[in-house]
Write a protein that holds these residues in place. Structure first.
Motif, mmCIF file in Angstrom:
data_model
loop_
_atom_site.group_PDB
_atom_site.id
_atom_site.type_symbol
_atom_site.label_atom_id
_atom_site.label_comp_id
_atom_site.label_asym_id
_atom_site.label_seq_id
_atom_site.Cartn_x
_atom_site.Cartn_y
_atom_site.Cartn_z
ATOM 1 N N GLY A 130 38.673 20.178 66.058
ATOM 2 C CA GLY A 130 37.342 20.259 65.472
ATOM 3 C C GLY A 130 36.542 21.388 66.092
ATOM 4 N N ARG A 169 36.417 10.706 57.229
ATOM 5 C CA ARG A 169 35.260 11.346 57.853
ATOM 6 C C ARG A 169 34.020 10.485 57.655
ATOM 7 N NH1 ARG A 169 34.697 16.633 53.835
ATOM 8 N NH2 ARG A 169 33.882 15.518 51.992
ATOM 9 N N VAL A 213 29.570 10.604 58.250
ATOM 10 C CA VAL A 213 28.315 11.206 58.674
ATOM 11 C C VAL A 213 27.353 10.068 58.998
ATOM 12 C CG1 VAL A 213 28.656 13.298 57.329
ATOM 13 C CG2 VAL A 213 27.440 11.367 56.304
ATOM 14 N N THR A 224 30.577 18.822 56.899
ATOM 15 C CA THR A 224 30.187 18.465 58.254
ATOM 16 C C THR A 224 30.242 16.960 58.448
ATOM 17 O OG1 THR A 224 28.775 20.409 58.510
ATOM 18 C CG2 THR A 224 28.292 18.510 59.915
ATOM 19 N N VAL A 244 32.106 13.698 61.410
ATOM 20 C CA VAL A 244 33.113 13.354 62.409
ATOM 21 C C VAL A 244 34.368 12.950 61.645
ATOM 22 C CG1 VAL A 244 33.757 11.835 64.308
ATOM 23 C CG2 VAL A 244 31.370 12.592 64.062
ATOM 24 N N THR A 286 36.750 13.619 65.878
ATOM 25 C CA THR A 286 36.473 15.000 66.288
ATOM 26 C C THR A 286 35.413 15.571 65.351
ATOM 27 O OG1 THR A 286 37.472 17.160 66.790
ATOM 28 C CG2 THR A 286 38.373 15.976 64.890
ATOM 29 N N GLN A 287 34.431 16.228 65.936
ATOM 30 C CA GLN A 287 33.298 16.734 65.163
ATOM 31 C C GLN A 287 33.667 18.042 64.476
ATOM 32 O OE1 GLN A 287 29.984 15.413 64.774
ATOM 33 N NE2 GLN A 287 29.867 17.037 63.233
ATOM 34 N N THR A 298 31.605 20.862 62.264
ATOM 35 C CA THR A 298 30.288 21.308 61.832
ATOM 36 C C THR A 298 30.430 22.628 61.091
ATOM 37 O OG1 THR A 298 29.233 20.243 63.733
ATOM 38 C CG2 THR A 298 27.943 21.890 62.542
#
Length: 119
Positions: free
Chosen positions: A9, A38, A40, A90, A92, A113-114, A116
């Motif tokens: 990430g 994922r 948010v 965006t 995780v 894992t982030q 962005t």
């Protein structure tokens, strides 16, 4: 038990690419499906892509044509190649593995894992 460790990430500009990796260890013989989800803040975790042991893949409509999931069965690693990234990607990203242990289906999750994506 199965342990999942994600990597890859980070921060990327819109239009860029990232590749996520997830390595499974432990009782990996029980794994059938591996995939990526994922999340948010304030929203439910959503499916991004999944890869079954039979080689079938499935993608969320929002990532079709941009993301590719692949799997190295010998090494128990699943990858997510993300191209043409958008700010709305965006989140995780969580690795998931699932399979039957005896008669019960077990789900395992990585720590996340982030990712962005900036304008």
């Amino acid at each position: 038990q199965v342990q999942l460790v994600e990597s890859g990430g980070g921060l990327v500009q819109a239009g860029g690419s990232l590749r996520l990796s997830c390595a499974a260890s432990g009782n990996t013989f029980s794994i059938n499906t591996m995939g990526w989800y994922r999340q948010v803040p304030g929203k439910q975790r959503e499916l991004v892509a999944v890869y079954s042991s039979g080689g079938r893949t499935n993608y969320a409509d929002s990532v079709k044509g941009r993301f590719t999931i692949s799997r190295d069965n010998a090494k128990n690693i699943v990858y997510l190649q993300m191209n043409s990234l958008k700010p709305e990607d965006t989140a995780v990203y969580y690795c998931n593995a699932g399979g039957f242990v005896s008669i019960s289906y077990q789900n395992y999750w990585g720590q996340g894992t982030q990712v962005t994506v900036s304008l």
